[in-house]
Design an enzyme around this catalytic site. Structure first.
Site, PDB file in Angstrom:
ATOM      1  N   GLU A  54       3.288  27.066  31.359  1.00  0.00           N
ATOM      2  CA  GLU A  54       4.347  26.308  32.043  1.00  0.00           C
ATOM      3  C   GLU A  54       5.741  26.891  31.811  1.00  0.00           C
ATOM      4  O   GLU A  54       6.603  26.826  32.673  1.00  0.00           O
ATOM      5  CB  GLU A  54       4.322  24.834  31.583  1.00  0.00           C
ATOM      6  CG  GLU A  54       3.133  24.034  32.095  1.00  0.00           C
ATOM      7  CD  GLU A  54       1.912  24.079  31.179  1.00  0.00           C
ATOM      8  OE1 GLU A  54       1.834  24.963  30.302  1.00  0.00           O
ATOM      9  OE2 GLU A  54       1.032  23.214  31.352  1.00  0.00           O
ATOM     10  N   ALA A  69      -1.750  22.191  37.066  1.00  0.00           N
ATOM     11  CA  ALA A  69      -1.284  21.243  38.078  1.00  0.00           C
ATOM     12  C   ALA A  69      -0.853  22.051  39.297  1.00  0.00           C
ATOM     13  O   ALA A  69      -0.535  23.245  39.185  1.00  0.00           O
ATOM     14  CB  ALA A  69      -0.111  20.438  37.524  1.00  0.00           C
ATOM     15  N   GLY A 106      -2.286  22.569  33.176  1.00  0.00           N
ATOM     16  CA  GLY A 106      -3.055  21.329  33.290  1.00  0.00           C
ATOM     17  C   GLY A 106      -4.555  21.565  33.203  1.00  0.00           C
ATOM     18  O   GLY A 106      -5.309  20.647  32.847  1.00  0.00           O
ATOM     19  N   GLU A 121      -5.216  21.571  29.631  1.00  0.00           N
ATOM     20  CA  GLU A 121      -5.038  20.180  29.180  1.00  0.00           C
ATOM     21  C   GLU A 121      -6.218  19.313  29.603  1.00  0.00           C
ATOM     22  O   GLU A 121      -6.660  18.438  28.855  1.00  0.00           O
ATOM     23  CB  GLU A 121      -3.715  19.628  29.741  1.00  0.00           C
ATOM     24  CG  GLU A 121      -2.511  20.321  29.101  1.00  0.00           C
ATOM     25  CD  GLU A 121      -1.198  20.026  29.812  1.00  0.00           C
ATOM     26  OE1 GLU A 121      -1.126  20.215  31.053  1.00  0.00           O
ATOM     27  OE2 GLU A 121      -0.245  19.605  29.150  1.00  0.00           O
TER      28      GLU A 121
END
Ligand code: CAA
Length: 258
Positions: A132, A66, A109, A112
């Site tokens: 993260e 992200a 992300g 993911e």
């Protein structure tokens, strides 16, 4: 870069190739990029001529996570009101098969996103990780759940707690990726696989995907019920009649998608 170029779409017959195209930021998944990806995916999902979707990244990353710069100063209320991560669920909700062709970093992300796809092919240069923890957060787009189901609780716990990345070969050994390819042949391998699936009867493909997904997302009892319902349902399709008749008549089936 305008929204139109954040995700590039190439249509090759029944296969759509979506390329995350923010290479200067290692394809960091900004809200605009995620929105563009969702738009493309939902368009492909609703277009009968497209049967399989490939997602890959431009440059040296699949996606490095992200967009940290877009989140750094956010409050929980900002995250909630912009629906920053929850809308990623629309990526996992695509009904057609999605293949991730992971060409480089698949971190946070990005990892993911790969795990929201149905099949993961990795370049020898790919790296996977949930880093993260290094920036004071935890995975928020499914990493703690999908990674744990994919590679087991102990390996997932180590990755999530240390933020360490794993190589494509390690990811293969862990069962996170289907196969590892030389960088130059990654996309061709994804194309070949996509064309193979695209030649199968699409209703059966759709219901098979739904049933296999249920194994990871529901209880065994619910999953078995979904499998059985889908199995019975396919006897209403023309392709089931054609597929079985073709087998008995020793000829190639001609599937209509109905
Ligand atoms: N968000 C925003 N920008 C990012 C980014 C990210 N996740 N990852 C990389 N970039 C940007 C860098 O800031 C840099 O931009 P500038 O040139 O403007 O400085 C550019 O991409 C190139 O990156 P690096 O210079 O850092 O490249 P490198 O080769 O030295 O390192 C890397 C590569 C190891 C992948 C490193 O970029 C990195 O660690 N990225 C962050 C990975 C990460 O923490 N991801 C998790 C994000 S949070 C998340 O994803 C939450 C969730 O669960 C949904």
């Amino acid at each position: 870069m305008s929204d139109e170029t954040l995700v590039l779409s190439t249509i090759e017959g029944p296969v759509a190739i979506l390329t995350l195209n923010r290479p200067q930021a290692l394809n960091a998944l900004s809200p605009a990029l995620i929105d563009a990806l969702i738009r493309h995916l939902e368009h492909c999902d609703n277009d009968d001529t497209i049967r399989v979707i490939i997602i890959t990244g431009a440059g040296r990353a699949f996606a490095a996570g992200a967009d940290i710069k877009a989140m750094a100063d956010a409050t929980p209320i900002d995250m909630l009101t912009t629906d920053m991560i929850a809308r990623w669920a629309r990526i996992a909700a695509v009904r057609k098969p999605v293949i991730a062709a992971v060409n480089g970093f698949a971190l946070g992300g990005g990892c993911e996103l790969a795990m929201m796809c149905d099949i993961i092919l990795a370049s020898e240069t790919a790296q996977f990780g949930q880093p993260e923890i290094n920036i004071g957060i935890i995975p928020g787009a499914g990493g703690t759940q999908r990674l744990t189901r994919a590679i087991g609780p102990y390996r997932a716990m180590e990755m999530v707690l240390t933020g360490a990345t794993i190589s494509a070969q390690e990811a293969y050994a862990y069962g996170l990726v289907n196969r590892v390819c030389p960088p130059d042949s990654l996309l061709d391998e994804a194309r070949r696989l996509a064309q193979t699936i695209a030649a199968k009867p699409p209703l059966a493909v759709r219901l098979a995907k739904e049933a296999v997904r249920a194994a990871a997302e529901t209880t065994v009892r619910e999953g078995l019920a979904i499998e059985l319902r889908n199995f019975y349902l396919l006897f209403a399709s023309a392709d089931q009649k054609e597929g079985m008749r073709a087998f008995i008549e020793k000829r190639t089936a001609n599937f209509s998608g109905r």
